[in-house]
Scaffold this motif. Structure first.
Motif, PDB file in Angstrom:
ATOM      1  N   VAL A 104       0.828  -1.206   0.000  1.00 36.52           N
ATOM      2  CA  VAL A 104       0.000   0.000   0.000  1.00 36.52           C
ATOM      3  C   VAL A 104       0.870   1.267   0.000  1.00 36.52           C
ATOM      4  O   VAL A 104       0.393   2.350  -0.338  1.00 36.52           O
ATOM      5  N   GLY A 105       2.130   1.105   0.395  1.00 37.24           N
ATOM      6  CA  GLY A 105       3.047   2.240   0.388  1.00 37.24           C
ATOM      7  C   GLY A 105       3.080   3.036   1.681  1.00 37.24           C
ATOM      8  O   GLY A 105       3.424   4.222   1.679  1.00 37.24           O
ATOM      9  N   VAL A 106       2.717   2.387   2.799  1.00 31.28           N
ATOM     10  CA  VAL A 106       2.734   3.114   4.078  1.00 31.28           C
ATOM     11  C   VAL A 106       3.690   2.491   5.106  1.00 31.28           C
ATOM     12  O   VAL A 106       3.723   2.934   6.255  1.00 31.28           O
ATOM     13  N   LEU A 107       4.452   1.488   4.650  1.00 32.67           N
ATOM     14  CA  LEU A 107       5.320   0.788   5.611  1.00 32.67           C
ATOM     15  C   LEU A 107       6.297   1.742   6.308  1.00 32.67           C
ATOM     16  O   LEU A 107       6.639   1.558   7.469  1.00 32.67           O
ATOM     17  N   ASP A 108       6.719   2.800   5.597  1.00 29.69           N
ATOM     18  CA  ASP A 108       7.683   3.739   6.185  1.00 29.69           C
ATOM     19  C   ASP A 108       7.083   4.545   7.347  1.00 29.69           C
ATOM     20  O   ASP A 108       7.817   5.151   8.116  1.00 29.69           O
ATOM     21  N   ARG A 109       5.768   4.530   7.476  1.00 29.69           N
ATOM     22  CA  ARG A 109       5.134   5.262   8.592  1.00 29.69           C
ATOM     23  C   ARG A 109       4.825   4.367   9.784  1.00 29.69           C
ATOM     24  O   ARG A 109       4.268   4.823  10.770  1.00 29.69           O
ATOM     25  N   VAL A 110       5.101   3.059   9.619  1.00 29.84           N
ATOM     26  CA  VAL A 110       4.654   2.093  10.620  1.00 29.84           C
ATOM     27  C   VAL A 110       5.842   1.384  11.246  1.00 29.84           C
ATOM     28  O   VAL A 110       6.729   0.899  10.546  1.00 29.84           O
ATOM     29  N   GLU A 111       5.832   1.318  12.560  1.00 26.77           N
ATOM     30  CA  GLU A 111       6.782   0.465  13.265  1.00 26.77           C
ATOM     31  C   GLU A 111       6.007  -0.722  13.817  1.00 26.77           C
ATOM     32  O   GLU A 111       5.149  -0.558  14.692  1.00 26.77           O
ATOM     33  N   LEU A 112       6.291  -1.908  13.281  1.00 25.21           N
ATOM     34  CA  LEU A 112       5.619  -3.141  13.725  1.00 25.21           C
ATOM     35  C   LEU A 112       6.482  -3.786  14.795  1.00 25.21           C
ATOM     36  O   LEU A 112       7.657  -4.064  14.537  1.00 25.21           O
ATOM     37  N   ILE A 113       5.898  -4.030  15.948  1.00 19.11           N
ATOM     38  CA  ILE A 113       6.678  -4.676  17.010  1.00 19.11           C
ATOM     39  C   ILE A 113       6.022  -6.014  17.343  1.00 19.11           C
ATOM     40  O   ILE A 113       4.844  -6.067  17.715  1.00 19.11           O
ATOM     41  N   VAL A 114       6.797  -7.088  17.196  1.00 27.34           N
ATOM     42  CA  VAL A 114       6.259  -8.434  17.375  1.00 27.34           C
ATOM     43  C   VAL A 114       6.532  -8.924  18.795  1.00 27.34           C
ATOM     44  O   VAL A 114       7.646  -8.806  19.302  1.00 27.34           O
ATOM     45  N   GLY A 115       5.488  -9.486  19.407  1.00 25.40           N
ATOM     46  CA  GLY A 115       5.613 -10.034  20.762  1.00 25.40           C
ATOM     47  C   GLY A 115       4.329  -9.783  21.525  1.00 25.40           C
ATOM     48  O   GLY A 115       3.449  -9.074  21.029  1.00 25.40           O
ATOM     49  N   PRO A 116       4.202 -10.367  22.723  1.00 21.39           N
ATOM     50  CA  PRO A 116       3.021 -10.093  23.540  1.00 21.39           C
ATOM     51  C   PRO A 116       2.991  -8.609  23.904  1.00 21.39           C
ATOM     52  O   PRO A 116       3.989  -8.092  24.416  1.00 21.39           O
ATOM     53  N   ALA A 117       1.885  -7.946  23.635  1.00 21.63           N
ATOM     54  CA  ALA A 117       1.835  -6.489  23.831  1.00 21.63           C
ATOM     55  C   ALA A 117       2.192  -6.092  25.261  1.00 21.63           C
ATOM     56  O   ALA A 117       2.806  -5.043  25.472  1.00 21.63           O
ATOM     57  N   LEU A 118       1.838  -6.944  26.228  1.00 18.27           N
ATOM     58  CA  LEU A 118       2.134  -6.549  27.611  1.00 18.27           C
ATOM     59  C   LEU A 118       3.641  -6.524  27.874  1.00 18.27           C
ATOM     60  O   LEU A 118       4.095  -5.856  28.807  1.00 18.27           O
ATOM     61  N   ASP A 119       4.414  -7.250  27.025  1.00 23.42           N
ATOM     62  CA  ASP A 119       5.880  -7.180  27.134  1.00 23.42           C
ATOM     63  C   ASP A 119       6.466  -6.013  26.354  1.00 23.42           C
ATOM     64  O   ASP A 119       7.525  -5.499  26.700  1.00 23.42           O
ATOM     65  N   THR A 120       5.790  -5.625  25.270  1.00 19.60           N
ATOM     66  CA  THR A 120       6.382  -4.593  24.403  1.00 19.60           C
ATOM     67  C   THR A 120       5.893  -3.181  24.763  1.00 19.60           C
ATOM     68  O   THR A 120       6.596  -2.210  24.495  1.00 19.60           O
ATOM     69  N   LEU A 121       4.721  -3.075  25.375  1.00 15.30           N
ATOM     70  CA  LEU A 121       4.203  -1.745  25.746  1.00 15.30           C
ATOM     71  C   LEU A 121       5.169  -0.972  26.649  1.00 15.30           C
ATOM     72  O   LEU A 121       5.387   0.233  26.414  1.00 15.30           O
ATOM     73  N   PRO A 122       5.776  -1.647  27.668  1.00 15.62           N
ATOM     74  CA  PRO A 122       6.682  -0.883  28.549  1.00 15.62           C
ATOM     75  C   PRO A 122       7.857  -0.254  27.794  1.00 15.62           C
ATOM     76  O   PRO A 122       8.382   0.769  28.233  1.00 15.62           O
ATOM     77  N   LEU A 123       8.250  -0.861  26.649  1.00 14.59           N
ATOM     78  CA  LEU A 123       9.386  -0.316  25.882  1.00 14.59           C
ATOM     79  C   LEU A 123       9.053   1.044  25.281  1.00 14.59           C
ATOM     80  O   LEU A 123       9.951   1.821  24.949  1.00 14.59           O
TER      81      LEU A 123
END
Ligand code: SAH
Ligand code: DHB
Ligand code: MG
Length: 220
Positions: A104-123
């Motif tokens: 779609v051409g929007v990947l440069d605006r998105v940071e995808l973070i893989v993992g359980p959200a409760l582990d990645t939210l604190p970052l």
């Protein structure tokens, strides 16, 4: 009623969300990759676009990417320089989403973070916060904790949107043993009790059945 909801959804969808090959291709890619068809509908995508637009959001957080269908709507609505962080548990979902976002051409605006959200939210606390708009759409059991994190990662004026809070009306069953429903009930109780939030719920019907969005704004 489902037939009528679908007809009306298609009526308004056809008028207000013009045919879009890239969005259709993303849904097809999701299907071909075996992802569940639990993305938001196109009119709901347009609703997220509307919220980004009226709030002037530049930093968006999404919890629950799936194949990136909602992410595309959010990303396209951003002003120049706007960014989305999207959190996804399942590496396969994230991989499909990445390909869709690139197409779609929007990947440069998105940071995808893989993992359980409760582990990645604190970052995100030190790196990306505060967010202007937060879309909660991952596992329903964790909605109470997601609300807690949404508040931590917000500022006065931040808009918090949560999908699937009605669950075909199961939310009113007092002794429901479905942990998804219990998560949404506890989430709503927390919304109600939180003096820093002003919240409402919009019930929705359409091609994906009967459900609803919780909408909140951070006051202070
Ligand atoms: N927002 C998407 C739909 C999300 S479906 C859209 O409308 O297009 C919910 C997603 O949340 C699924 O992809 C699922 O893998 C993910 N998920 C489930 N548990 C999660 C967790 N603990 N952390 C992050 N993502 C999770
Ligand atoms: C489910 C999850 C969603 O985010 C949704 O919009 C519909 C259904 C589910 O897990 O069943
Ligand atoms: Mg959802």
């Amino acid at each position: 009623m489902q037939d009528l909801w679908t007809k009306v959804d298609n009526y308004f969808g056809d008028l207000l969300t013009p045919a879009d090959e890239k969005l259709d291709a993303a849904l097809l890619a999701n299907e071909q990759a075996g992802l569940p068809a639990i993305d938001i509908t196109r009119l709901q995508g347009k609703f997220l676009e509307f919220l980004v637009c009226i709030s002037g959001a530049r930093r968006v957080l999404e919890i629950g990417t799936l194949g990136g269908y909602s992410t595309i709507w959010l990303a396209r609505a951003l002003p120049e320089g706007g960014r989305i962080v999207s959190l996804e548990l399942d590496p396969h979902h994230a991989e499909v989403a990445r390909a869709n976002l690139r197409n779609v051409g929007v990947l440069d605006r998105v940071e995808l973070i893989v993992g359980p959200a409760l582990d990645t939210l604190p970052l995100l606390e030190k790196t990306a916060a505060p967010f202007d708009l937060i879309f909660i759409d991952a596992d329903k059991q964790s909605y109470p904790q997601y609300l807690h994190w949404a508040l931590k990662l917000s500022r006065p004026g931040t808009v918090i949107v949560a999908d699937n809070v009605v669950r075909e009306g199961k939310v009113v069953e007092p002794d429901c043993d479905d942990p998804n429903v219990q998560g949404v009930q506890r989430f709503t109780e927390l919304l109600a009790a939180e003096p820093r939030l002003s919240a409402t719920v919009l019930q929705t019907v359409g091609t994906k059945g009967y459900d609803g969005f919780a909408l909140a704004v951070v006051l202070s």
